[in-house]
Design an enzyme around this catalytic site. Structure first.
Site, short mmCIF file in Angstrom:
data_model
loop_
_atom_site.label_atom_id
_atom_site.label_comp_id
_atom_site.label_asym_id
_atom_site.label_seq_id
_atom_site.Cartn_x
_atom_site.Cartn_y
_atom_site.Cartn_z
N SER A 143 13.63 38.89 60.13
CA SER A 143 14.24 40.04 59.59
C SER A 143 12.80 40.80 59.54
O SER A 143 11.78 40.37 59.38
CB SER A 143 14.73 40.09 58.26
OG SER A 143 14.82 41.24 57.63
N TYR A 156 15.30 37.05 49.22
CA TYR A 156 15.59 36.89 50.69
C TYR A 156 14.50 37.37 51.63
O TYR A 156 14.28 36.55 52.52
CB TYR A 156 16.79 38.05 50.68
CG TYR A 156 16.96 38.10 52.35
CD1 TYR A 156 18.00 37.26 53.01
CD2 TYR A 156 16.63 39.35 52.96
CE1 TYR A 156 18.07 37.55 54.32
CE2 TYR A 156 17.05 39.68 54.28
CZ TYR A 156 17.70 38.75 54.94
OH TYR A 156 18.03 38.89 56.16
N1 LIG Z 1 22.59 42.56 59.24
C1 LIG Z 1 21.26 42.68 59.06
O1 LIG Z 1 20.97 43.91 58.36
C2 LIG Z 1 20.18 41.78 59.18
C3 LIG Z 1 18.72 42.24 59.11
C4 LIG Z 1 17.97 41.34 59.19
C5 LIG Z 1 18.16 39.81 59.34
N2 LIG Z 1 19.40 39.44 59.53
C6 LIG Z 1 19.75 38.08 59.69
O2 LIG Z 1 20.68 37.97 60.73
C7 LIG Z 1 21.51 36.75 60.59
C8 LIG Z 1 22.94 37.12 60.91
O3 LIG Z 1 23.47 37.77 59.82
P1 LIG Z 1 24.42 39.17 60.20
O4 LIG Z 1 24.06 40.40 59.87
O5 LIG Z 1 25.26 38.62 61.50
O6 LIG Z 1 25.46 38.66 59.07
P2 LIG Z 1 26.88 38.17 58.77
O7 LIG Z 1 27.89 38.96 59.71
O8 LIG Z 1 26.93 38.11 57.40
O9 LIG Z 1 26.72 36.61 59.50
C9 LIG Z 1 26.21 35.59 58.70
C10 LIG Z 1 26.72 34.24 59.43
O10 LIG Z 1 26.27 33.13 58.62
C11 LIG Z 1 26.94 32.27 58.50
N3 LIG Z 1 26.90 31.40 57.16
C12 LIG Z 1 26.55 31.82 56.18
N4 LIG Z 1 26.32 30.78 55.25
C13 LIG Z 1 26.58 29.68 55.94
C14 LIG Z 1 26.33 28.23 55.68
N5 LIG Z 1 26.30 27.89 54.48
N6 LIG Z 1 26.66 27.51 56.72
C15 LIG Z 1 27.10 27.54 57.85
N7 LIG Z 1 27.16 29.16 58.23
C16 LIG Z 1 26.75 29.76 57.33
C17 LIG Z 1 28.36 33.05 58.38
O11 LIG Z 1 29.66 32.18 58.68
P3 LIG Z 1 30.42 31.62 57.74
O12 LIG Z 1 30.70 32.49 56.52
O13 LIG Z 1 31.76 31.45 58.38
O14 LIG Z 1 29.90 30.09 57.36
C18 LIG Z 1 28.31 33.98 59.41
O15 LIG Z 1 28.81 33.62 60.69
C19 LIG Z 1 20.93 36.13 59.18
O16 LIG Z 1 20.09 35.18 59.13
C20 LIG Z 1 20.52 37.74 58.32
O17 LIG Z 1 19.59 37.18 57.55
C21 LIG Z 1 20.63 40.42 59.36
#
Ligand SMILES: NC(=O)c1ccc[n+]([C@@H]2O[C@H](COP(=O)([O-])OP(=O)(O)OC[C@H]3O[C@@H](n4cnc5c(N)ncnc54)[C@H](OP(=O)(O)O)[C@@H]3O)[C@@H](O)[C@H]2O)c1
Length: 263
Positions: A143, A156
């Site tokens: 991130s 985080y």
């Molecule tokens: N969106 C942002 O602003 C942003 C910015 C920088 C970095 N990121 C990073 O991008 C990545 C993806 O996030 P996103 O933005 O796409 O959010 P998201 O839509 O909430 O996706 C998170 C994913 O992680 C899975 N997950 C959560 N806990 C888990 C567990 N214990 N075991 C297996 N899978 C798990 C969730 O699936 P289930 O709930 O089905 O398990 C979901 O598929 C993350 O690493 C996040 O930190 C996001």
């Protein structure tokens, strides 16, 4: 040359960035292993992406558990035998908004267990056969938060600093192995992330991007012969991350606290 994964494992494929990465890899002809907890969402995606000659496997499980990497490798082995998983995207992760002392200790541990421990375990496990084969691609999702401390998202962004530093060091360790390693560092992106993190304010702390922008930038990078140690998908967030590495720490903290509405 367009990046064409042969067999890709994507964690967190049930929503947001992971789901879109899986879709784009499928369009490029990859067989897939989709990992997350919500089996219904993974199965619906697998049904949609399956095509003649394309295998899309689902491993519905919580990976925030000890030994996540070896357990996943064993399950993948049962599905595909000794075929090399030539692409791994460690994308599953979540954040926790608010002061550290307002956070539930158990949730905090779960977050570190997913963002740090599981990611490291999966990296360690799946990188070894790639290096032995002299080919493969590993993407760890960090991130822009990983470039600086952020009051209000302290643990985080510290976990993402770990992912960033781990991946940059691995980039160097593996650069002559034939395996490509990079950290994807999105800024705030329109996914379910902010709901999961408990943000009252929605996206905070940078230029808001769409998943299409982030995944588009990732694919353009992977289309290159080599990859950089890390990738910030859009220009404003790239400038911010460079500034965070150059500015005095006190100043960075002050700005971050204002942006995060923690003062
Ligand atoms: N969106 C942002 O602003 C942003 C910015 C920088 C970095 N990121 C990073 O991008 C990545 C993806 O996030 P996103 O933005 O796409 O959010 P998201 O839509 O909430 O996706 C998170 C994913 O992680 C899975 N997950 C959560 N806990 C888990 C567990 N214990 N075991 C297996 N899978 C798990 C969730 O699936 P289930 O709930 O089905 O398990 C979901 O598929 C993350 O690493 C996040 O930190 C996001």
């Amino acid at each position: 040359m367009p990046f064409r994964p042969s067999l890709a494992l994507v964690t967190g494929a049930s929503s947001g960035l992971g789901e879109l990465i899986a879709r784009r890899f499928a369009q490029r002809g990859a067989d897939l292993v989709l990992v997350a907890r919500r089996e219904d969402r993974l199965r619906a995606l697998a049904d949609e992406l399956a095509a003649p000659g394309r295998q899309v496997h689902v491993l519905a499980r919580d990976i925030a558990v000890p030994g996540a990497g070896p357990a996943l490798a064993a399950a993948v082995g049962e599905l595909v035998g000794d075929r090399l998983v030539d692409t791994v995207v460690n994308n599953a992760g979540f954040g926790l908004y608010g002061p550290l002392l307002a956070q539930h200790p158990g949730r905090l541990e779960q977050m570190l267990s997913l963002n740090v421990t599981a990611l490291t375990s999966i990296t360690r496990t799946f990188l070894e056969p790639m290096v032995a084969a002299g080919r493969g691609t590993l993407v760890n999702v960090a991130s822009t938060g990983g470039f600086q401390p952020a009051p209000g998202l302290a643990a985080y962004v510290a976990s993402k600093a770990y992912v960033l530093h781990l991946t940059e060091a691995l980039w160097q360790e593996t650069r002559r192995s034939g395996v490509r390693v990079t950290a994807l560092c999105p800024g705030p992106t329109e996914t379910a992330f902010f709901d999961a993190a408990g943000s009252e304010h929605g996206p905070l702390g940078g230029n808001v991007t769409t998943p299409e922008q982030v995944v588009g930038a990732l694919l353009r990078t992977l289309d290159g012969r080599t990859v950089p140690p890390y990738l910030v998908p859009d220009l404003p967030n790239r400038v911010q991350s460079v500034a965070a590495r150059l500015l005095p720490r006190r100043l960075t903290l002050e700005v971050a606290a204002r942006v995060m509405k923690q003062r």
